[in-house]
Design an enzyme around this catalytic site. Structure first.
Site, mmCIF file in Angstrom:
data_model
loop_
_atom_site.group_PDB
_atom_site.id
_atom_site.type_symbol
_atom_site.label_atom_id
_atom_site.label_comp_id
_atom_site.label_asym_id
_atom_site.label_seq_id
_atom_site.Cartn_x
_atom_site.Cartn_y
_atom_site.Cartn_z
ATOM 1 C CD GLU A 134 -2.425 -1.191 2.801
ATOM 2 O OE1 GLU A 134 -3.269 -0.300 3.064
ATOM 3 O OE2 GLU A 134 -2.094 -2.070 3.611
ATOM 4 C CE LYS A 136 6.098 5.680 6.388
ATOM 5 N NZ LYS A 136 6.032 7.139 6.447
ATOM 6 C CG ASP A 138 4.143 13.050 5.092
ATOM 7 O OD1 ASP A 138 4.082 12.660 6.271
ATOM 8 O OD2 ASP A 138 4.849 13.997 4.727
ATOM 9 C CE1 TYR A 241 -3.347 2.309 9.663
ATOM 10 C CE2 TYR A 241 -3.120 4.435 8.601
ATOM 11 C CZ TYR A 241 -3.097 3.652 9.738
ATOM 12 O OH TYR A 241 -2.823 4.219 10.960
ATOM 13 C CE LYS A 335 10.480 7.609 5.863
ATOM 14 N NZ LYS A 335 10.729 8.655 6.882
ATOM 15 C CB CYS A 429 11.991 50.412 -5.933
ATOM 16 S SG CYS A 429 11.424 49.376 -7.312
ATOM 17 C CB CYS A 432 11.644 52.639 -10.437
ATOM 18 S SG CYS A 432 10.785 52.702 -8.843
ATOM 19 C CB CYS A 445 7.884 49.783 -5.941
ATOM 20 S SG CYS A 445 8.336 51.373 -6.673
ATOM 21 C CB CYS A 451 7.515 50.356 -10.198
ATOM 22 S SG CYS A 451 9.133 49.582 -10.046
#
Length: 713
Positions: A134, A136, A138, A241, A335, A429, A432, A445, A451
């Protein structure tokens, strides 16, 4: 390390994380320090936004701890991660489990997997009677109790003996029905997690409410499962599961594969019913092949998989093999290579976006993450950059958030060069030279869109905005450089002679571009809003705003409270939109003065009246009570882009959505569709083929009620 799918598991031996090959610590202080580090990293991973250690480093430390305990058992600590769930892995509550929820031991290569199978065979005194394989997942492990078919309790794993009651939030998880199809009493165990689509939708909701994005799906699912006072409900999914209490024929315990098939029939989503499947293997060779296949396919599943779980299928084998103090001997977790990698941060560059927002980007030595070569990654805002404490020259952790967007999560401080210097955020900035507004987390900015005129104009002219064909970056760059255009309204003052005078333009090309610019005046308000690039909105939000307010004047007159009546608009987003509209008001006035449409058209007039009477004004994708159906479009719809498919849903009176959930009314499925179609089938949601959806649009435009009725039934 090979990328996913590039090699079989036989070639993925990584001895650094194999406990059998790991090097024990020589001093007890180092051993205890490693335990502290592992448990601290687990707490950060499961409950916080950052990674303290990448997966490979974490696994290597655990392997060294295990090797040390094997060599020096007198050092073994009571809180060792080899004995108990790592601190922070879950919140311990007062819900006692019917039986302990134990973790699994890990292996990291095919050879060690085979050795595990050999040990199991020796315990049994014969070959095992089959194995299941199956994914795994997370996610967050939970125990779900059904009494007479009714969901009564969902509890987290906690310390394995008792967990936290999360029934309220867990009830919303797709795949976890409130009632089974039969009045069965049983306990289901599985993972609450976020699919790729869930994670994207959750971050859109989260950032839309002024909060920083979730760092990774695991912490997002954990936080959402425990949230009680959020202004939004992030989507969750569930896959079982294991199941306890469902006996087989004659009252005997059922094989794992049969029990999973049974609970799936009762309406619960399982690992076996997912795209990953649950192969039943007769030999360990078949197991290795199945794990190899899962590893190669993990990028196609639509949810994060960090390994495979292999279990003995027969209950007699499980009873005979028994348990160790912390894990069953009849099951093992394989894993996969970690998706978080380390590389060197070469430099930090600063960019200015089309609305003047200033962002930082990490330029990296190329590194392969989840099969993709990453050379740059986001560092979010400047406050976040300081908090993560990364510098040029650092060895940094890199991952792909949701397996899509690369990001730097932190630095290995022990490896920091002695001469490193902290990054200095810009004081002006960078594009510019203007002042910077630092009043919000995302700096900007003070000249805003002025700009980034080139970027703003290109975004406005794009296909999903005003759709001005032929007005590409090259022409826009010349128009801005020569001062002919400073904002979107100036485009409508251009004539053929002016454009034809540009370098390599020509009168024929200029005539086409001018015609396309003028034609764009008739675009609906939703496209105009998209082209304006209002911060904290996108194509979908622009459509929602346009449909809700109908005219741009009504939207301009709306207050913050009015804006929050639109789906997906929270307090912070409403404040930002209102402020943006005030800033854009002069440009909006200029556009209106040049004849640009400022309304969202209602239902299109039918080409012909329906036989026997006037055409009903009800929209095809509205429910009988007048509320919109929630529709997800996945895959290709003939003649439409993805965005145009979503627009079509809303034109027909529906509400477009990016993810499938219990609230979804219909899923339009075209070529190239993926997990959304599978989820729709699992949930019993109506599926409409893309060609029928295209026919529905044509019938609606033509006022053909009979065809509409035939398609929708």
């Amino acid at each position: 390390m090979p990328s996913p799918g590039s090699a079989g598991l036989e070639g993925l031996v990584d001895p650094v994380v194999d406990a059998a090959h790991a090097e024990p610590f020589e001093a007890v202080e180092a051993y205890r320090s490693a335990i502290t580090e592992v448990r601290s990293a687990a707490a950060a991973y499961y409950s916080g936004p950052d990674l303290v250690l990448d997966d490979a480093t974490y696994d290597a430390l655990v392997a060294r701890i295990a090797a040390t305990e094997a060599a020096r058992p007198e050092w073994k600590a009571e809180d060792s991660p080899t004995e108990v769930v790592a601190a922070g892995a879950d919140v311990v509550g007062d819900v006692e489990h019917s039986s302990p929820m134990l973790s699994l031991d890990n292996v990291f290569d095919a050879d060690t997997l085979r050795r595990w199978a050999d040990r199991l065979e020796r315990l049994l005194g014969r070959p095992a009677g089959g194995y299941t394989v199956e994914p795994k997942i997370d996610g967050l492990a939970v125990a779900v109790r059904y009494v007479d078919g009714q969901l009564t309790l969902v509890a987290t794993r906690g310390d394995g003996r008792a967990g936290e009651d999360v029934t309220g939030q867990a009830r919303r998880a797709v795949g976890l029905p409130a009632r089974l199809t039969e009045p069965v009493t049983a306990e289901v165990r599985g993972e609450v997690f976020m699919t790729d689509a869930d994670f994207a939708a959750a971050n859109e909701l989260r950032t839309g409410h002024g909060e920083p994005p979730f760092a990774h799906p695991r912490s997002a699912a954990a936080g959402t499962l425990r949230a009680h006072d959020r202004a939004y409900d992030a989507p969750l999914s569930f896959l079982a599961y294991a199941v306890h209490g469902l006996d087989g024929a004659g009252g005997e315990p059922a094989p794992h594969s049969a029990a999973m098939a049974r609970i799936s029939q009762l309406g619960v989503a399982t690992t076996a019913s997912s795209r990953a499947g649950m192969p039943l293997c007769a030999t360990i060779d078949e197991v290795v092949a199945a794990v190899d296949t899962l590893y190669a396919r993990r990028g196609e599943l639509g949810f994060g998989v960090d390994g495979a779980v292999i279990k003995a299928d027969q209950p007699a084998d499980r009873d005979r093999a028994g348990f160790s103090s912390r894990a069953p001997r009849w099951g093992i977790a394989y894993k996969f290579p970690a998706d978080t990698r380390t590389t060197r941060l070469l430099r930090i560059e600063v960019y200015v976006g089309r609305t003047g927002v200033i962002t930082s980007v990490a330029v990296l030595e190329p590194v392969v993450v989840s099969g993709v070569t990453v050379t740059s990654a986001t560092l979010h805002n400047f406050d976040d950059l300081v908090r993560r404490n990364v510098r040029a020259g650092d060895t940094v952790f890199v991952r792909r958030a949701g397996d899509v967007i690369p990001e730097v999560t932190g630095a290995k401080l022990d490896d920091r060069p002695a001469d490193s210097a902290a990054f200095g955020p810009p004081t002006i900035c960078p594009r510019c030279g203007g002042d910077i507004d630092r009043s919000q987390k995302r700096w900007r900015c003070t000249r805003g869109r002025a700009c980034g005129a080139h970027e703003s104009l290109a975004y406005c002219a794009a296909r999903d905005s005003m759709d001005v064909e032929g007005l590409g970056h090259k022409i826009i760059r010349m128009l801005v450089a020569t001062g002919l255009v400073t904002d979107a309204a100036d485009l409508y003052d251009l004539d053929v002679r002016t454009l034809a005078a540009l370098d390599r333009m020509g009168e024929v090309s200029a005539d086409k571009v001018v015609a396309n610019i003028q034609a764009s005046k008739d675009q609906p308000l939703s496209r105009v809003l998209t082209g304006l690039g209002v911060r904290m909105t996108g194509r979908s939000m622009s459509r929602r705003l346009a449909r809700h307010f109908a005219t741009l004047q009504a939207l301009l007159d709306a207050g913050v409270a009015d804006l929050q009546q639109v789906e997906g608009v929270g307090p912070e987003r409403a404040v930002t939109i209102a402020a943006e509209l005030v800033e854009l008001a002069p440009l909006i006035d200029k556009l209106a003065a040049r004849g640009v449409n400022m309304t969202e058209p209602g239902s299109p007039a039918p080409a012909t009246p329906a036989p026997g009477g006037a055409l009903s004004r009800l929209l095809p994708l509205q429910k009988p009570d007048g509320t919109p159906m929630t529709v997800v479009v996945t895959g290709a719809v003939p003649g439409l882009t993805r965005n145009e498919g979503n627009e079509a849903v809303e034109t027909l009176g529906g509400k477009s959505s990016a993810s499938v959930s219990k609230r979804t009314d219909m899923v339009v499925v075209g070529d190239g569709s993926g997990t959304k179609a599978d989820k729709a089938e699992q949930l019993g949601i109506r599926i409409l083929p893309a060609d029928q959806f295209a026919a529905l649009m044509q019938a609606y435009a033509a006022g053909d009620i009979d065809t509409i009725s035939t398609i929708l039934g």
